[in-house]
Design a protein around this motif. Structure first.
Motif, PDB file in Angstrom:
ATOM      1  N   LEU A 481       0.832  -1.199   0.000  1.00  0.00           N
ATOM      2  CA  LEU A 481       0.000   0.000   0.000  1.00  0.00           C
ATOM      3  C   LEU A 481       0.871   1.256   0.000  1.00  0.00           C
ATOM      4  CD1 LEU A 481      -2.790  -1.179   2.442  1.00  0.00           C
ATOM      5  CD2 LEU A 481      -2.785  -1.175  -0.035  1.00  0.00           C
ATOM      6  N   ALA A 482       1.900   1.249   0.858  1.00  0.00           N
ATOM      7  CA  ALA A 482       2.765   2.423   0.930  1.00  0.00           C
ATOM      8  C   ALA A 482       3.516   2.619  -0.392  1.00  0.00           C
ATOM      9  CB  ALA A 482       3.737   2.276   2.089  1.00  0.00           C
ATOM     10  N   THR A 483       4.024   1.520  -0.958  1.00  0.00           N
ATOM     11  CA  THR A 483       4.784   1.623  -2.215  1.00  0.00           C
ATOM     12  C   THR A 483       3.889   2.101  -3.351  1.00  0.00           C
ATOM     13  OG1 THR A 483       6.052  -0.257  -1.434  1.00  0.00           O
ATOM     14  CG2 THR A 483       6.402   0.413  -3.706  1.00  0.00           C
ATOM     15  N   THR A 484       2.667   1.577  -3.378  1.00  0.00           N
ATOM     16  CA  THR A 484       1.737   2.005  -4.423  1.00  0.00           C
ATOM     17  C   THR A 484       1.587   3.523  -4.383  1.00  0.00           C
ATOM     18  OG1 THR A 484       0.524  -0.041  -4.158  1.00  0.00           O
ATOM     19  CG2 THR A 484      -0.603   1.724  -5.306  1.00  0.00           C
ATOM     20  N   LEU A 485       1.414   4.011  -3.176  1.00  0.00           N
ATOM     21  CA  LEU A 485       1.198   5.445  -3.026  1.00  0.00           C
ATOM     22  C   LEU A 485       2.441   6.236  -3.444  1.00  0.00           C
ATOM     23  CD1 LEU A 485      -1.286   6.862  -2.154  1.00  0.00           C
ATOM     24  CD2 LEU A 485      -0.283   7.204   0.076  1.00  0.00           C
ATOM     25  N   ILE A 486       3.617   5.734  -3.055  1.00  0.00           N
ATOM     26  CA  ILE A 486       4.851   6.428  -3.435  1.00  0.00           C
ATOM     27  C   ILE A 486       4.976   6.451  -4.954  1.00  0.00           C
ATOM     28  CG2 ILE A 486       7.378   6.336  -3.367  1.00  0.00           C
ATOM     29  CD1 ILE A 486       7.163   5.148  -0.590  1.00  0.00           C
ATOM     30  N   LEU A 487       4.691   5.297  -5.567  1.00  0.00           N
ATOM     31  CA  LEU A 487       4.833   5.207  -7.029  1.00  0.00           C
ATOM     32  C   LEU A 487       3.867   6.150  -7.723  1.00  0.00           C
ATOM     33  CD1 LEU A 487       5.251   1.370  -7.600  1.00  0.00           C
ATOM     34  CD2 LEU A 487       6.939   3.165  -7.926  1.00  0.00           C
ATOM     35  N   ARG A 788       5.921   1.562 -16.286  1.00  0.00           N
ATOM     36  CA  ARG A 788       7.237   0.964 -16.414  1.00  0.00           C
ATOM     37  C   ARG A 788       7.630   0.414 -15.056  1.00  0.00           C
ATOM     38  NH1 ARG A 788      10.166   4.934 -14.386  1.00  0.00           N
ATOM     39  NH2 ARG A 788       8.799   6.716 -14.134  1.00  0.00           N
ATOM     40  N   TRP A 789       8.565  -0.528 -15.095  1.00  0.00           N
ATOM     41  CA  TRP A 789       9.037  -1.175 -13.887  1.00  0.00           C
ATOM     42  C   TRP A 789       9.884  -0.163 -13.113  1.00  0.00           C
ATOM     43  CZ3 TRP A 789       7.051  -5.564 -12.416  1.00  0.00           C
ATOM     44  CH2 TRP A 789       7.685  -6.309 -11.423  1.00  0.00           C
ATOM     45  N   HIS A 790       9.638  -0.007 -11.806  1.00  0.00           N
ATOM     46  CA  HIS A 790      10.311   1.057 -11.054  1.00  0.00           C
ATOM     47  C   HIS A 790      11.509   0.513 -10.295  1.00  0.00           C
ATOM     48  CE1 HIS A 790       6.093   2.184 -11.638  1.00  0.00           C
ATOM     49  NE2 HIS A 790       6.585   3.391 -11.819  1.00  0.00           N
ATOM     50  N   TRP A 791      12.632   0.434 -11.011  1.00  0.00           N
ATOM     51  CA  TRP A 791      13.818  -0.148 -10.365  1.00  0.00           C
ATOM     52  C   TRP A 791      14.270   0.657  -9.164  1.00  0.00           C
ATOM     53  CZ3 TRP A 791      14.415  -4.889 -11.270  1.00  0.00           C
ATOM     54  CH2 TRP A 791      14.072  -5.424 -12.515  1.00  0.00           C
ATOM     55  N   ASN A 792      14.003   1.941  -9.201  1.00  0.00           N
ATOM     56  CA  ASN A 792      14.438   2.788  -8.082  1.00  0.00           C
ATOM     57  C   ASN A 792      13.731   2.433  -6.779  1.00  0.00           C
ATOM     58  OD1 ASN A 792      12.086   3.656  -9.225  1.00  0.00           O
ATOM     59  ND2 ASN A 792      12.387   5.808  -8.667  1.00  0.00           N
ATOM     60  N   LEU A 793      12.658   1.626  -6.876  1.00  0.00           N
ATOM     61  CA  LEU A 793      11.997   1.179  -5.645  1.00  0.00           C
ATOM     62  C   LEU A 793      12.125  -0.323  -5.438  1.00  0.00           C
ATOM     63  CD1 LEU A 793       8.678   3.198  -5.367  1.00  0.00           C
ATOM     64  CD2 LEU A 793      10.674   3.316  -3.917  1.00  0.00           C
ATOM     65  N   VAL A 794      12.234  -1.046  -6.541  1.00  0.00           N
ATOM     66  CA  VAL A 794      12.262  -2.512  -6.444  1.00  0.00           C
ATOM     67  C   VAL A 794      13.419  -2.969  -5.555  1.00  0.00           C
ATOM     68  CG1 VAL A 794      12.673  -4.613  -7.752  1.00  0.00           C
ATOM     69  CG2 VAL A 794      11.055  -2.917  -8.582  1.00  0.00           C
ATOM     70  N   PRO A 796      15.437  -0.812  -3.298  1.00  0.00           N
ATOM     71  CA  PRO A 796      15.504  -0.262  -1.930  1.00  0.00           C
ATOM     72  C   PRO A 796      14.389  -0.705  -0.989  1.00  0.00           C
ATOM     73  CG  PRO A 796      15.415   1.491  -3.578  1.00  0.00           C
ATOM     74  CD  PRO A 796      15.326   0.229  -4.316  1.00  0.00           C
ATOM     75  N   VAL A 797      13.154  -0.878  -1.497  1.00  0.00           N
ATOM     76  CA  VAL A 797      12.058  -1.179  -0.563  1.00  0.00           C
ATOM     77  C   VAL A 797      12.320  -2.452   0.255  1.00  0.00           C
ATOM     78  CG1 VAL A 797       9.622  -1.868  -0.410  1.00  0.00           C
ATOM     79  CG2 VAL A 797      10.268   0.191  -1.652  1.00  0.00           C
ATOM     80  N   PRO A 798      12.701  -3.573  -0.396  1.00  0.00           N
ATOM     81  CA  PRO A 798      12.982  -4.764   0.419  1.00  0.00           C
ATOM     82  C   PRO A 798      14.136  -4.532   1.393  1.00  0.00           C
ATOM     83  CG  PRO A 798      12.736  -5.363  -1.875  1.00  0.00           C
ATOM     84  CD  PRO A 798      12.773  -3.872  -1.826  1.00  0.00           C
ATOM     85  N   LEU A 799      15.142  -3.794   0.954  1.00  0.00           N
ATOM     86  CA  LEU A 799      16.294  -3.568   1.826  1.00  0.00           C
ATOM     87  C   LEU A 799      15.902  -2.703   3.028  1.00  0.00           C
ATOM     88  CD1 LEU A 799      19.223  -3.069  -0.691  1.00  0.00           C
ATOM     89  CD2 LEU A 799      18.574  -5.091   0.616  1.00  0.00           C
ATOM     90  N   ILE A 800      15.160  -1.632   2.733  1.00  0.00           N
ATOM     91  CA  ILE A 800      14.741  -0.759   3.836  1.00  0.00           C
ATOM     92  C   ILE A 800      13.815  -1.523   4.780  1.00  0.00           C
ATOM     93  CG2 ILE A 800      13.364   1.289   4.400  1.00  0.00           C
ATOM     94  CD1 ILE A 800      14.458   2.536   1.816  1.00  0.00           C
ATOM     95  N   SER A 801      12.922  -2.298   4.192  1.00  0.00           N
ATOM     96  CA  SER A 801      11.987  -3.037   5.034  1.00  0.00           C
ATOM     97  C   SER A 801      12.767  -4.034   5.908  1.00  0.00           C
ATOM     98  CB  SER A 801      10.933  -3.702   4.159  1.00  0.00           C
ATOM     99  OG  SER A 801      10.843  -5.058   4.385  1.00  0.00           O
ATOM    100  N   ALA A 802      13.788  -4.671   5.339  1.00  0.00           N
ATOM    101  CA  ALA A 802      14.605  -5.612   6.122  1.00  0.00           C
ATOM    102  C   ALA A 802      15.277  -4.872   7.278  1.00  0.00           C
ATOM    103  CB  ALA A 802      15.644  -6.274   5.225  1.00  0.00           C
TER     104      ALA A 802
END
Lengths: 829, 246
Positions: A481-487, A788-794, A796-802
């Motif tokens: 949900l958060a990522t959707t909103l950021i995107l 388009r595929w958002h590599w700038n989030l793909v 970092p998001v898992p890393l930040i979440s970890a």
């Protein structure tokens, strides 16, 4: 018994329980977020409608381009219906100031103008600018500052407009309705309506535009239009705010973003409440067993918990509103700053309904089912935990909850596609999660103990696989949900940026005669002014569709403004960069047949590729088949056309003038004067003020959106903290045991952090994948962008979440690390 | 509300009578027999211990006697009512009016203070001044200064005292105790059992206690042994009822 229930459900007692605090925090944040967003969206709508209304200087305009004034009984009718009215006349003429003369565009307004918005006025060059709510008095005239030089006059001098001499009493900086209008010619002067007749300029056949302005409440305006519509003639144009104004598209998107944000807040709230109340229900089983032992009946227990839920709902709603109101006030002030004027706070109580409903639905769809089952806890549990307690009909609860919450999202946003996109994203998430769970179980099954942190972490994941899976599900959902909103926010901001970049053309040149085209190009190039493409423009009326008169071909219900006026027709080689073909094909090289039509107009007219359109241009008729349908970026501030022909096509030989746009910095305005001297017949349309205004509004709305995003991310963090703390006791007990059994502190820290980091990583990957799926679905339907595929989030998001989860996990261990294991075990008993 | 006085119909009336009680648990493809053919009669104001090893079925028996659960077979009469045949809610009502409990793991509500925990049964019973009565009881058990402490802030022994105060709060006519000293050290356990026996005597309550502690059991007037779900009353222990242990 009742008294006892009341005492049991006192807020004070409840507040002492951690899980209740989490439920209440989740509710308060949910209500606060949803209420803030709803109030703000409402305020935005209200402000923008009034702000956009000021683009018309009214709520509606009726323009007569047929050279005849609007019948006076129409205005009388409007006034009898409680509407405000005002009149203005627009025409071009030569004015004389001493030795110099200049073609100007005159706007003559009556005392009631403007009905909406204000005029920006300067008493003399260099004096401070002020906002005023009325035009010049009879006998006076206000000039565009450029005209002082062109006419060589000062404030206080007189100029002649036709046969009438008027005193220059000030400078016209900005008129509220100085929007995009192709007939606006040359530098503007503003005078009083009463003086028009005395000028003698308006003769039969003069090109004059009579405009009536109307303002009032929406239903009255609608009813007046229903009365007026059958009386309108060709050449009459009824304009409302939302028709093709540059701002409206951007703001519609901002509104949709807010709706999306609000919907996500609803979902997040539901998840948080579900997690916390489930945890609460589990924790309450002993209490319920004890109460039953003490003689409380199942019914009374059911009632007791129901009254607790109601109490929480009340606290959540009141608490949420207490948080929301100052936030809303802050955001409203932000808008007020952007508009550079006081915005009346539009506090719409009905906007609070979704917030209240969110609290009620989250509580009853998500919190009630696990709490309701407390009635069935056997009293015998006080002596020992009973078999079969864990068995639940959870799937039914989940189904009901999902239906309820998506129903709520739909009620809130009224966008089926939004609900479907979010459901799709969640389905993708659950599918991937099931696969991941299966993979986890089968790959970790054979792992056995060991003293190494990695092994402990993996074993931890496996042994708590049920809890791990549900935690991953909740984290992933939250991240999705958060990522959707950021995107969506990023693409929204990027779109706005792209739409009105720094050097957006802010001046239009209209009425360029064919033979002047090269000179104009040379003039601009010599001054290094970037020039957009020059387009030819032919004015013509659409009269027939497939050889049938348009009035018959198009249903009367379809309000097509384009049929009420002359259209600007053009020819072009290449498709403009921001147009997109949605059907048919763009003209081939050497193709001379066909016409390309704008897609929304095509929809309204109900025409498709292959249909034939007939235009009346002067005394000629041109018929061409539609060969393509294309979208147009109306808010791009570039010349845009409903109809485009191929070069050498149907418009060949028709009388054309040329139009272009270019960007001019504020301090280069003097170039306009040289231009006006060299090309007296070319009209310069100055849009720099409007563009600046749009840019500033967009910037502030973007800031508001950032604020809302921050609010939602905070909500997401609370959800994650709630979930992590749900396992607090188990974790602490395990940690204490490990230490008792001789585990070193560092091992404990590392293995716990690793376990949570792995949880976070999995959840992050899932969340991002699901968010991409949801955005993919949303993007096209709601925000009209390319996916388009958002590599700038793909990545970092898992890393930040970890990382965040590892830290949250670490923070839970604190009591385990600093206290002796014995004390801890005793405390946890 | 069933008046307590109605139930005291002569000295011969048993407070608890169990007839041919059996309890089995269905484990899907197998059935586990926990209690078998239990018969028992406990008189008013009598104190009785049921002694047995872990897994012998003593806790299940206690639960059935107190009406926390219903048996697979047989009848339990509590103060004249056939509680094994009553509905869950009727049993709850009966417990509220006549039964008190003391548990091995104290079972205090963690969010409530000591005072509030003791007030709980009083509030449920509609007592007029629950706070005053709870305060008085907490003073009796030596916790008059700890009223506002939550269970977390109390030691095990203190928690059990709160639980005992709660058990006696509603003036029960029968008190069930499940390993009341099981979680306490010897010294504290001794103090708690003293308190329990004293209060029990003063209030004239019928006491049914489950324990594996033979010494604690010896302080009761009668002792029963339970093993593999079968209850016996060893003759060797019956003399204990003649000379109460101090």
């Amino acid at each position: 018994m009742n008294g006892a229930s009341q005492k049991l459900s006192s807020v004070r007692r409840d507040w002492r329980e951690r899980d209740v605090r989490v439920v209440l925090a989740a509710l308060i944040i949910a209500v606060a977020t949803v209420a803030t967003i709803a109030l703000f969206a409402n305020q935005l709508q209200h402000t923008l409608v009034s702000s956009a209304s000021s683009f018309l200087a009214a709520d509606r305009q009726l323009e007569a381009e047929n050279g005849r004034p609007v019948p006076t009984e129409w205005r009388a009718e409007a006034r009898s219906r409680g509407l405000q009215t005002a009149r203005m006349v627009q025409f071009s003429t030569m004015v004389f100031g001493g030795e110099q003369f200049q073609l100007v565009s005159v706007k003559a307004v009556d005392d009631d103008y403007p009905l909406r918005g204000e005029i920006e006025f300067q008493p003399a060059l260099g004096a401070p600018r002020t906002m005023t709510s009325g035009g010049p008095a009879p006998g006076e005239v206000w000039l565009n500052p450029r005209l002082l030089k062109l006419l060589e006059v000062e404030v206080g001098d007189t100029i002649d407009v036709g046969e009438r001499t008027l005193e220059v009493s000030g400078l016209l900086i900005r008129e509220p309705d100085g929007g995009f209008n192709m007939t606006a010619l040359a530098p503007r002067i503003m005078m009083h309506h009463e003086d028009v007749a005395a000028t003698g300029v308006i003769q039969d056949g003069s090109r004059v535009e009579y405009v009536n302005l109307f303002a009032g409440d929406e239903p009255a305006l609608e009813r007046f239009y229903s009365w007026l519509e059958p009386r309108l003639e060709p050449g009459h144009e009824w304009e409302s705010i939302r028709d093709g104004e540059a701002l409206s598209e951007s703001l519609a998107r901002a509104e949709r973003f807010l709706l999306l944000g609000g919907s996500l807040a609803v979902l997040l709230a539901a998840v948080a409440v579900a997690v916390a109340s489930r945890q609460y229900a589990i924790g309450q089983r002993d209490t319920v067993a004890l109460l039953k032992t003490l003689g409380v009946s199942s019914r009374a227990i059911g009632k007791l918990y129901l009254s607790r839920l109601a109490l929480w709902g009340l606290v959540g709603i009141i608490g949420g509103l207490v948080v929301a109101l100052p936030l809303f006030w802050m955001l409203a002030n932000l808008v007020s700053e952007a508009l550079d004027r006081a915005v009346d706070i539009h506090f719409d109580v009905s906007a609070l309904t979704p917030a209240v409903l969110t609290a009620v639905v989250s509580l009853f769809a998500f919190a009630y089912p696990p709490i309701r089952r407390l009635r069935d806890v056997p009293a015998m549990r006080v002596l020992r935990s009973q078999p079969g307690e864990a068995g639940t009909r959870a799937w039914l609860d989940v189904l009901i909850a999902v239906i309820a919450v998506f129903g709520l999202v739909y009620l809130y946003a009224r966008e089926v596609s939004l609900v479907l996109a979010l459901l799709g994203g969640l389905a993708a998430l659950m599918g991937t999660l099931a696969l991941l769970g299966w993979g986890l179980v089968s790959s970790l099954k054979h792992m056995s103990g060991g003293g190494n942190a990695w092994r402990l972490a993996l074993i931890g994941l496996y042994r708590h696989r049920r809890a791990s899976m549900s935690q991953i599900a909740v984290f992933a959902m939250t991240l999705m949900l958060a990522t959707t909103l950021i995107l969506v926010r990023s693409s929204l901001l990027a779109d706005w940026q792209a739409q009105l970049p720094e050097s957006t053309p802010n001046h239009f040149l209209i009425n360029i005669a064919p033979e002047a085209v090269d000179d104009v190009r040379a003039f601009l190039e010599a001054r290094d002014l970037p020039l957009d493409t020059l387009y030819p423009m032919v004015r013509g009326r659409l009269t027939e569709i497939n050889d049938q008169p348009v009035r018959q071909a198009v249903s009367k219900d379809a309000k097509v403004n384009a049929l009420n006026r002359e259209l600007n027709l053009t020819w072009m080689d290449d498709l403009p960069a921001d147009n997109r073909i949605v059907d048919g094909q763009w003209f081939e090289e050497d193709q001379t047949q066909g016409v390309s039509i704008e897609s929304e107009l095509a929809d309204k007219l109900g025409v498709k590729v292959g249909d034939t359109l007939t235009f009346t241009i002067g005394s000629d008729q041109v018929s061409e088949p539609i060969t393509s349908i294309r979208t147009v970026q109306w808010d791009s501030m570039k010349p845009n056309f409903y109809m485009a022909f191929p070069p050498g096509g149907g418009l060949e030989g028709m009388p054309a003038t040329w139009i272009t746009s270019f960007y001019l910095e504020g301090d280069e305005k003097s170039d306009l004067n040289s231009f006006a001297r060299q090309f007296p017949t070319i009209s310069v349309l100055e849009l720099d003020h409007i563009i600046e205004r749009i840019q500033s509004i967009v910037k502030q709305v973007a800031q508001a959106i950032e604020a809302i995003l921050a609010l939602i991310l905070a909500a997401a963090l609370v959800v994650m903290a709630a979930v992590v703390s749900a396992t607090l006791q188990d974790r602490q007990r395990e940690g204490a045991l490990l230490r008792t059994l001789g585990g070193r502190r560092s091992l404990l820290v590392r293995s716990t952090m690793l376990e949570f980091a792995l949880l976070g990583l999995f959840a992050g990957i899932l969340g991002v994948v699901a968010a991409e799926a949801a955005v993919w679905a949303l993007q096209y339907r709601m925000f009209e962008g390319e996916f388009r595929w958002h590599w700038n989030l793909v990545i970092p998001v898992p890393l930040i979440s970890a990382m965040v989860l590892a830290l949250l996990g670490r923070s839970q261990l604190k009591p385990v690390l600093n206290v002796s294991p014995m004390l801890l075990l005793r405390r946890l008993e | 509300m069933i008046e307590k006085t109605n139930l005291a119909q002569g000295a011969t009336t048993a407070m608890l009578r169990v007839e041919n009680l059996s309890h089995r648990v269905d484990l899907g493809n197998d059935t586990l027999t926990i209690l078998q053919g239990v018969n028992l009669e406990i008189k008013r104001s009598e104190s009785v211990a049921i002694v047995g090893r872990s897994g012998s079925g003593k806790t299940t028996l206690l639960g059935l006697l107190a009406g926390l659960d219903t048996p697979t077979e047989g009848v339990v009469h509590l103060d004249g009512a056939r509680i094994s045949e009553l509905s869950e809610d009727k049993r709850a009502q009966l417990r509220a009016q006549r039964v008190g409990f003391v548990f091995q793991s104290f079972q205090l509500l963690p969010a409530l203070t000591a005072l509030e925990n003791v007030m709980l049964p009083l509030e449920l019973g509609g007592h007029k001044e629950p706070a005053a009565r709870a305060r008085e009881l907490l003073s009796r058990v030596g916790l008059g200064e700890r009223l506002t402490h939550t269970p977390r802030q109390l030691s095990g022994g203190e928690q059990q005292r709160v639980a005992i105060a709660r058990a006696f709060a509603a003036d029960p006519i029968v008190l069930f105790a499940d390993e009341p000293t099981g979680n306490l050290d010897n010294h504290t356990g001794q103090a708690i059992s003293d308190l329990l026996m004293t209060l029990n005597r003063e209030q004239g309550t019928t006491l049914v206690m489950v324990t594996h502690d033979e010494l604690l059991a010896a302080r009761c007037e009668r002792q029963f042994h339970i093993e593999a779900g079968v209850l016996t009353e060893p003759a060797s222990l019956q003399r204990a009822q003649e000379e109460p242990v101090q």
